[in-house]
Enzyme design. Structure first.
Site, PDB file in Angstrom:
ATOM      1  N   GLU B  60       0.805  -1.220   0.000  1.00 17.10           N
ATOM      2  CA  GLU B  60       0.000   0.000   0.000  1.00 17.10           C
ATOM      3  C   GLU B  60       0.840   1.272   0.000  1.00 17.10           C
ATOM      4  OE1 GLU B  60      -0.578  -2.630   1.924  1.00 17.10           O
ATOM      5  OE2 GLU B  60      -2.552  -3.320   1.269  1.00 17.10           O
ATOM      6  N   HIS B 129     -11.207  -4.942   8.881  1.00 23.91           N
ATOM      7  CA  HIS B 129     -11.801  -4.851   7.543  1.00 23.91           C
ATOM      8  C   HIS B 129     -13.136  -4.114   7.581  1.00 23.91           C
ATOM      9  CE1 HIS B 129      -8.891  -8.060   6.774  1.00 23.91           C
ATOM     10  NE2 HIS B 129      -9.098  -7.939   5.487  1.00 23.91           N
TER      11      HIS B 129
END
Lengths: 323, 324
Positions: B60, B129
């Site tokens: 990321e 998440h």
């Protein structure tokens, strides 16, 4: 095509300009005229000058907190550079960045950086853009050995190798990660890291400007023909402390006494003397460089401090016709 | 007007933006060959090719860094962070680099980059998440943050985000992806910073955004039975947010509830409430009430997540309190 200026006289002059400019900053800092922190690259000039000698204006560079030489070698205006570091309105960043954020995007200087290793992902993105444009330009990033323990180097080595992006990774290995020797920070070596990702690697004497320029020339020509990453590790010397005011009591006398022998500017001077240049030539050159610095510094010092009405300017881009 | 899934509107916005501007490209984990983890980028690789749609490794920091460096070098990258929770790994590039570049370089450059990030619970995806982290980014000068609640706004705000000269974080609620709503045949850009009244009402203003708009509308139906008429104001943009529209609604209703799925404490709601306690003080007839998740990580078990996520019943209770 890039402007190639490998003549040692030209390289010497650029190194001297960076050295003298930083020496002036050193004095200004000691006198209390430079706000904030100051990280000098004195002793490391051959890297910036050698690398920049093979880059053109459409090639990009990202730098780090010890980035004065990188900026000047890429062509940042001397007066704008001084004004920025003095925190003045006519600085290249209007006094909002300072020493750790000198940038001039119009000449591909994507900024010094206050975050260790952060230039690597930026350069990776710049290289992707340059590759998409397809004009054979490359992106270079300067980082120290202190950045080798950062996680982003893994991500960037992986991506640039996987996608064949034209990034020239330039490590200035001065042996020190701030106040700690690098052998206490890194369990491997840059050469082994490069090999792990299949990236061509070269180690050069980073205090020999011709060696740096020649290796950069070889790599960059390959990269322009066929985009892919390269790593150059330049063994160099941080003559000053991590920052100005650092007493450096963590360095031993022996290392400090070797510094003058490794000085890249003294070495280039010896080479030029051996090639037959006279002391008069050096005197004239030094006077010329000092005069250039005097003029730029005078302009910078004459620039006002930024006023508070510019405080929130440029946080966002003004948009005409959009309310 | 045809109804489409929210996801289709996201996809259409990306497609249309790439078609009109060659400098727009998409990068993210599994966005190319797989068409995206939620299929938001389906078909882009086939249409625009591997030179504009990039399957990035799971990395990321460099995904965000590619967006920053490419934007500095003349492109308009659209990066996808697979779950908003993973954006923590990209924070340096977003917060220290993208957000500050224009200001700290003295206005030399704009960074036209977009980061799309799905947020929110409801999938029993657990603590890493499900988070709603938009307030973090709204707190950073130099970033813009939008959170569309329906297909037309998803299309319109993504087109505006890609067209915007500055970094924009587009937050998409995962539970909305499959929801259908109207999208015109010729959908238009929606300006960043403009809220909308999803349901006019006269008794209480409920300021919200994202998936909570749906909950607020459900609450409105329930409250109608009690004779209470709430106005549902969908912020759409969180940074900048439409303070003027909130003030003008408050001036009609004199009561305010602010609701979001994110944790209540130190959230977007806190900013809205603080401003209304200042510029809207004279309009207030009752204390302002916030609705948000409790101060705990988003839990996994169905029973726990159901209790954790704010919903219409929480909004109903808050509205009743403002009227008590």
């Amino acid at each position: 095509m890039p402007i190639k200026s490998s003549s040692l006289q030209v390289l010497y002059r650029q190194m001297l300009l960076i050295r003298r400019a930083e020496e002036r900053l050193q004095k200004l800092f000691a006198d209390g005229d430079v706000p904030g922190f100051l990280h000098l690259s004195i002793g490391q000039e051959a890297v910036a000058v050698g690398i920049s000698s093979v880059l053109g204006v459409a090639d990009t560079v990202s730098s780090n907190h010890r980035g004065h030489g990188h900026a000047l070698a890429k062509g940042v205006s001397l007066s704008g550079f001084f004004a920025e570091i003095l925190g003045r309105a006519d600085g290249v960043c209007r006094g909002r960045g300072g020493s750790m954020h000198v940038a001039d995007l119009s000449i591909g200087m994507l900024g010094a950086n206050g975050i260790v290793g952060a230039g690597m992902p930026i350069t990776t993105g710049s290289a992707l853009a340059l590759k998409m444009k397809g004009a054979g330009n490359i992106a270079a990033v300067y980082f120290g050995d202190g950045a080798l323990a950062e996680g982003v180097i893994h991500e960037c080595f992986n991506l640039t190798s996987l996608w064949s992006l034209p990034v020239l990774f330039v490590c200035e290995n001065n042996g020190w990660s701030e106040f700690s020797p690098t052998e206490r920070q890194l369990a491997t070596s840059l050469e082994r890291l490069s090999a792990a990702f299949g990236i061509a690697f070269a180690s050069v004497d980073g205090n020999d400007v011709v060696a740096v320029a020649d290796q950069a020339d070889k790599f960059v020509n390959q990269m322009r023909d066929m985009p892919s990453p390269r790593v150059i590790e330049c063994q160099t010397t941080r003559i000053r402390g991590h920052f100005e005011g650092d007493p450096q009591d963590y360095r031993n006398k022996e290392e400090m006494s070797m510094m003058s022998e490794r000085d890249p500017i003294a070495r280039a001077r010896s080479q030029l003397l051996a090639e037959g240049l006279s002391d008069v030539w050096f005197e004239q050159l030094h006077a010329e460089v000092d005069s250039e610095i005097d003029v730029a510094l005078k302009l910078a010092k004459g620039s006002p401090e930024p006023t508070s009405d510019s405080l929130v300017a440029d946080v966002y881009t003004p948009r005409l016709g959009v309310s | 007007m045809p109804e489409v899934r929210y996801l289709k509107a996201v996809n259409q916005a990306l497609y249309d933006a790439m078609e009109v501007d060659d400098s727009v490209f998409v990068i993210g984990e599994d966005v190319a060959a797989a068409g995206g983890p939620f299929k938001a980028t389906r078909g882009l690789l086939e249409t625009f090719g591997p030179g504009r749609v990039y399957d990035a490794p799971i990395a990321e920091a460099v995904i965000a860094g590619v967006a920053v460096g490419a934007a500095m070098t003349g492109m308009r990258p659209v990066a996808e962070i697979m779950f908003m929770d993973f954006i923590t790994l990209a924070m340096d590039q977003i917060v220290n680099q993208a957000a500050k570049a224009r200001s700290m370089f003295g206005g030399q450059a704009s960074l036209p980059l977009v980061i799309r990030a799905p947020h929110g619970g409801g999938l029993n995806a657990g603590p890493q998440h499900s988070q709603c982290l938009e307030a973090w980014f709204a707190h950073v000068p130099g970033l813009k943050v939008v959170c569309p609640a329906n297909a037309a706004d998803a299309y319109g705000l993504i087109r505006s985000a890609i067209d915007d000269p500055d970094p924009v974080i587009v937050v998409e609620n995962k539970t909305l992806y499959a929801a259908k709503s109207e999208l015109p045949d010729d959908p238009q850009a929606v300006p960043i910073g403009k809220a909308t009244i999803s349901r006019p009402g006269r008794d209480v203003t409920v300021v919200t955004y994202g998936a909570m708009v749906r909950e607020a509308l459900t609450a409105a139906d329930q409250l109608t039975i009690e004779g209470v008429d709430i106005e549902v104001l969908d912020l759409r943009s969180i940074q900048p947010w439409d303070e003027a529209m909130v003030v003008s609604s408050l001036a009609r209703t004199h009561r305010l509830v602010v609701a979001h799925e994110a944790v209540e404490a130190f959230g977007v709601g806190a900013e809205v409430v603080a401003r209304m306690a200042d510029v809207g003080f004279d309009e207030l007839d009752a204390p302002i009430i916030r609705v948000g998740a409790p101060f705990a990580p988003s839990p996994f078990a169905k029973s726990l997540e159901a209790a954790y996520r704010p919903d219409a019943s929480d909004i109903v209770r808050a509205v009743r309190r403002t009227l008590a």
